[in-house]
Motif scaffolding. Structure first.
Motif, mmCIF file in Angstrom:
data_model
loop_
_atom_site.group_PDB
_atom_site.id
_atom_site.type_symbol
_atom_site.label_atom_id
_atom_site.label_comp_id
_atom_site.label_asym_id
_atom_site.label_seq_id
_atom_site.Cartn_x
_atom_site.Cartn_y
_atom_site.Cartn_z
ATOM 1 N N MET A 1 0.949 -1.198 -0.020
ATOM 2 C CA MET A 1 -0.128 -0.232 -0.150
ATOM 3 C C MET A 1 0.736 1.219 -0.110
ATOM 4 O O MET A 1 0.203 2.183 0.386
ATOM 5 C CB MET A 1 -0.910 0.190 1.270
ATOM 6 N N ALA A 2 2.002 0.997 -0.335
ATOM 7 C CA ALA A 2 3.063 2.237 -0.408
ATOM 8 C C ALA A 2 2.540 3.612 -1.212
ATOM 9 O O ALA A 2 3.026 4.553 -0.869
ATOM 10 C CB ALA A 2 4.316 1.840 -0.747
ATOM 11 N N ASN A 3 1.733 3.163 -2.309
ATOM 12 C CA ASN A 3 1.527 4.248 -3.062
ATOM 13 C C ASN A 3 0.123 5.099 -2.730
ATOM 14 O O ASN A 3 -0.255 5.747 -3.282
ATOM 15 C CB ASN A 3 1.516 3.811 -4.484
ATOM 16 N N TYR A 4 -0.581 4.465 -1.648
ATOM 17 C CA TYR A 4 -1.753 4.941 -1.045
ATOM 18 C C TYR A 4 -1.481 5.800 0.242
ATOM 19 O O TYR A 4 -0.620 5.251 0.958
ATOM 20 C CB TYR A 4 -2.762 3.804 -0.909
ATOM 21 N N LYS A 5 -2.065 6.943 0.181
ATOM 22 C CA LYS A 5 -1.780 7.833 1.466
ATOM 23 C C LYS A 5 -3.244 8.633 1.576
ATOM 24 O O LYS A 5 -3.729 8.979 0.729
ATOM 25 C CB LYS A 5 -0.663 8.774 1.211
ATOM 26 N N ILE A 6 -3.405 8.972 2.886
ATOM 27 C CA ILE A 6 -4.720 9.996 3.057
ATOM 28 C C ILE A 6 -4.013 11.287 3.877
ATOM 29 O O ILE A 6 -3.058 11.055 4.732
ATOM 30 C CB ILE A 6 -5.632 9.312 4.272
ATOM 31 N N TRP A 7 -4.177 12.305 3.075
ATOM 32 C CA TRP A 7 -4.256 13.720 3.478
ATOM 33 C C TRP A 7 -5.220 14.364 4.167
ATOM 34 O O TRP A 7 -6.439 14.133 3.780
ATOM 35 C CB TRP A 7 -3.615 14.547 2.308
ATOM 36 N N VAL A 8 -5.055 15.031 5.446
ATOM 37 C CA VAL A 8 -6.069 15.721 5.840
ATOM 38 C C VAL A 8 -5.930 17.240 5.906
ATOM 39 O O VAL A 8 -4.845 17.545 6.552
ATOM 40 C CB VAL A 8 -6.302 15.248 7.287
ATOM 41 N N ASP A 9 -6.945 17.963 5.348
ATOM 42 C CA ASP A 9 -6.803 19.525 5.666
ATOM 43 C C ASP A 9 -7.389 19.702 7.084
ATOM 44 O O ASP A 9 -8.554 19.793 7.450
ATOM 45 C CB ASP A 9 -7.596 20.165 4.464
ATOM 46 N N ALA A 10 -6.373 19.536 7.945
ATOM 47 C CA ALA A 10 -6.825 19.350 9.429
ATOM 48 C C ALA A 10 -7.424 20.636 10.052
ATOM 49 O O ALA A 10 -7.933 20.274 11.218
ATOM 50 C CB ALA A 10 -5.557 18.764 10.383
ATOM 51 N N ASP A 11 -6.920 21.744 9.806
ATOM 52 C CA ASP A 11 -7.366 22.991 10.581
ATOM 53 C C ASP A 11 -9.027 23.168 10.803
ATOM 54 O O ASP A 11 -9.442 23.301 11.812
ATOM 55 C CB ASP A 11 -6.903 24.288 10.166
ATOM 56 N N ALA A 12 -9.536 22.522 9.689
ATOM 57 C CA ALA A 12 -11.131 22.573 9.762
ATOM 58 C C ALA A 12 -11.965 21.499 9.753
ATOM 59 O O ALA A 12 -13.051 21.345 9.992
ATOM 60 C CB ALA A 12 -11.644 23.546 8.520
ATOM 61 N N CYS A 13 -10.866 20.208 9.776
ATOM 62 C CA CYS A 13 -11.551 18.865 9.951
ATOM 63 C C CYS A 13 -11.965 18.650 11.476
ATOM 64 O O CYS A 13 -11.462 18.687 12.270
ATOM 65 C CB CYS A 13 -10.601 17.787 9.583
ATOM 66 N N PRO A 14 -13.375 18.351 11.414
ATOM 67 C CA PRO A 14 -14.024 17.849 12.812
ATOM 68 C C PRO A 14 -13.295 16.738 13.344
ATOM 69 O O PRO A 14 -12.891 15.839 12.856
ATOM 70 C CB PRO A 14 -15.586 17.613 12.525
ATOM 71 N N ASN A 15 -13.316 16.968 14.875
ATOM 72 C CA ASN A 15 -12.418 16.079 15.464
ATOM 73 C C ASN A 15 -13.221 14.596 15.346
ATOM 74 O O ASN A 15 -12.326 13.381 15.397
ATOM 75 C CB ASN A 15 -12.398 16.257 17.079
ATOM 76 N N PRO A 16 -14.382 14.278 15.314
ATOM 77 C CA PRO A 16 -14.977 12.841 15.168
ATOM 78 C C PRO A 16 -14.636 12.436 13.726
ATOM 79 O O PRO A 16 -14.449 11.201 13.931
ATOM 80 C CB PRO A 16 -16.695 13.217 15.114
#
Length: 151
Positions: A1-16
């Motif tokens: 799975m080395a070519n898969y990744k999840i990025w999060v625009d985290a400043d506004a991402c809800p905690n849940p």
């Protein structure tokens, strides 16, 4: 799975939503990167990391655009960011579970621009509803569909 990744625009991402992502990253041993202009509380995990960027307009967005690649997933409610990552071959999922794709991003951008024009002309358009239990479930279901494809 080395070519898969999840990025999060985290400043506004809800905690849940972050919590759902933390569990998924651990369960699938998949890299999860949260990008924000402040330090975040994240679990100690070899799969979960954070990037702290400087403050400023769209600094986190630009970092994500500069580093995202094909087969990556970006979690964001920012439609212009979603459009940019889609152009690079990634997918974007908003925290309510709606997947942005090449098929729907133009329509989403047009509606966003229209609403922005209304607001700038003085029309009060209101904001989004609070994140509901159904939204969290929709997000988890959409994430699971993507995760099933990356096995």
């Amino acid at each position: 799975m080395a070519n898969y990744k999840i990025w999060v625009d985290a400043d506004a991402c809800p905690n849940p939503i972050k919590e759902i992502l933390f569990r998924a990253a651990e369960r699938k041993a998949l890299p999860l990167v949260l990008v924000a202009n402040q330090m975040l509380r994240i679990p100690l995990s070899p799969f979960i990391s954070q990037i702290r960027v400087g403050s400023g307009f769209d600094v986190a967005d630009q970092y994500i655009v500069d580093h995202v690649a094909e087969n990556h997933l970006v979690i964001t409610a920012d439609i212009p960011l979603a459009a940019l990552v889609i152009e690079k071959g990634a997918l974007a999922l908003n925290p309510r579970g709606e997947l942005y794709t090449t098929d729907n991003i133009r329509q989403k951008l047009t509606m966003r621009d229209f609403m922005e024009d209304l607001r700038s002309s003085g029309v009060h358009t209101g904001g989004p509803d609070a994140l509901s239990a159904a939204d969290k479930q929709n997000f988890a279901n959409s994430l699971d569909k993507w995760l099933a494809r990356v096995k």
